[in-house]
Write an enzyme that holds these catalytic residues in place. Structure first.
Site, PDB file in Angstrom:
ATOM      1  N   TYR A   2     -56.261  43.405 -14.892  1.00 21.90           N
ATOM      2  CA  TYR A   2     -56.886  43.602 -13.507  1.00 21.90           C
ATOM      3  C   TYR A   2     -57.233  42.391 -12.881  1.00 21.90           C
ATOM      4  CZ  TYR A   2     -58.094  48.644 -14.892  1.00 21.90           C
ATOM      5  OH  TYR A   2     -57.879  49.838 -15.395  1.00 21.90           O
ATOM      6  N   GLY A   3     -56.254  41.335 -12.848  1.00 29.85           N
ATOM      7  CA  GLY A   3     -56.428  40.226 -11.960  1.00 29.85           C
ATOM      8  C   GLY A   3     -57.574  39.462 -12.412  1.00 29.85           C
TER       9      GLY A   3
END
Length: 318
Positions: free
Chosen positions: A64-65
């Site tokens: 998720y970055g």
């Protein structure tokens, strides 16, 4: 904020879980780049406001970055107040093959170490497999690796993220996973058939896709032409919303919260207004029997078409 037991883990989680993908990378309808996202400082303030409002469960993932890193900064001085669930990197390589033996163990342990470092903690409450397909769920090595990590104290409980009912049922039948995260919403209600079995086995159910990436909100209008039938079906909920709900998203949240087998429901939150709306929805009364029955009858007739990752790849959610 009401809390529920997360299966037999001994962990109590808020009915509303903060979905952390939106604060980590561009995601959802109308979000095309970092310019459409909150800044890091704004995200941290939003996470703090969520905890102060009674939310104690936060979901993130290695994929998720910047989500894990932002949560790490937000919670480093209040770690004991929150329940953090994160997900391992994908196990299959570019050819769809699973590593084995020491390579598999190294991949999982390295992913967890990366998560712990980003989250600025020495343990996570729930460590999950990301996109656990049937082949992964049938692998005998993976559960032992997760069990060893739990014995070491690096994780408190184990979990899997599934997509299909078959995957969910397989995960329950193995008897080795504490938590299952699965998609379930007003439009796609297929996973409900596994709820009773999960409750019987003491497996915690965490629901994602509650709002279908925003389709079950005011954003569900003027969709891509390929989704015309979906948009027309969404309008069928209008009469039910008019019976006493401020909007479709409130109905969508309360529908999922009404199922007693669901420990917590994930809502992607990237604005204070969405947090306030989600809090108002989940803190309200559950659906009565008549409203619940009407909502069940409004499930989309062809749920196999409701493939959000495919829609995303096709550019239908831009």
């Amino acid at each position: 904020m009401r809390k529920r037991e997360l299966g037999k883990t001994g962990i109590a989680v808020s009915e509303l879980a903060f979905g952390g993908v939106e604060i980590g990378l561009p995601y959802g309808i109308g979000v095309k780049s970092a310019a459409d996202m909150l800044s890091e400082d704004e995200s941290i303030r939003l996470l703090h406001e969520a905890t102060e409002s009674g939310v104690n469960f936060f979901d993130t993932a290695r994929l998720y970055g910047a989500s894990e890193a932002i949560m790490g900064k937000a919670f480093r001085d209040r770690r004991e107040q929150v329940v953090i669930g994160t997900k391992c990197r994908q196990l299959r390589d570019g050819n769809g093959e699973l590593p084995n033996g020491s390579d598999l163990k190294k991949l999982i342990k390295t992913s967890l170490l990366e998560s712990l470092t980003a989250l600025q903690t020495d343990y996570v409450d729930i460590f999950m497999l990301h996109q656990a397909d049937l082949g992964i769920l049938e692998n005998d090595e993976i559960p032992q690796i997760f069990a060893d990590l739990r014995a070491e104290g690096a994780i408190r409980s184990t979990g899997v993220s599934t997509y299909t009912v078959e995957e969910t049922q397989k995960a329950i039948e193995t008897g080795v996973w504490d938590v299952i995260q699965l998609p379930f919403n007003l439009m796609d209600q297929r996973q409900a058939q596994a709820f009773a079995q999960a409750a019987e086995k003491g497996v915690g159910i965490v629901v994602r896709s509650v709002l279908m990436k925003g389709l079950l909100t005011s954003k569900g209008h003027q969709l891509h032409p390929a989704l015309a039938d979906v948009e027309n079906h969404l309008r069928r909920f209008d009469d039910l919303v008019a019976t006493g709900f401020p909007d479709l998203s409130t109905l969508a949240v309360r529908f999922v919260a009404t199922f007693p087998e669901v420990s917590s429901l994930l809502v992607g939150i990237d604005k204070p207004a969405y947090l306030h709306q989600s809090l108002a929805a989940v803190n309200g009364a559950h659906l009565d029997a008549e409203t619940l029955a009407r909502a069940k009858d409004l499930a989309y007739p062809d749920p196999t078409f409701l493939n959000l990752p495919h829609w995303d790849r096709m550019g239908w959610l831009n």
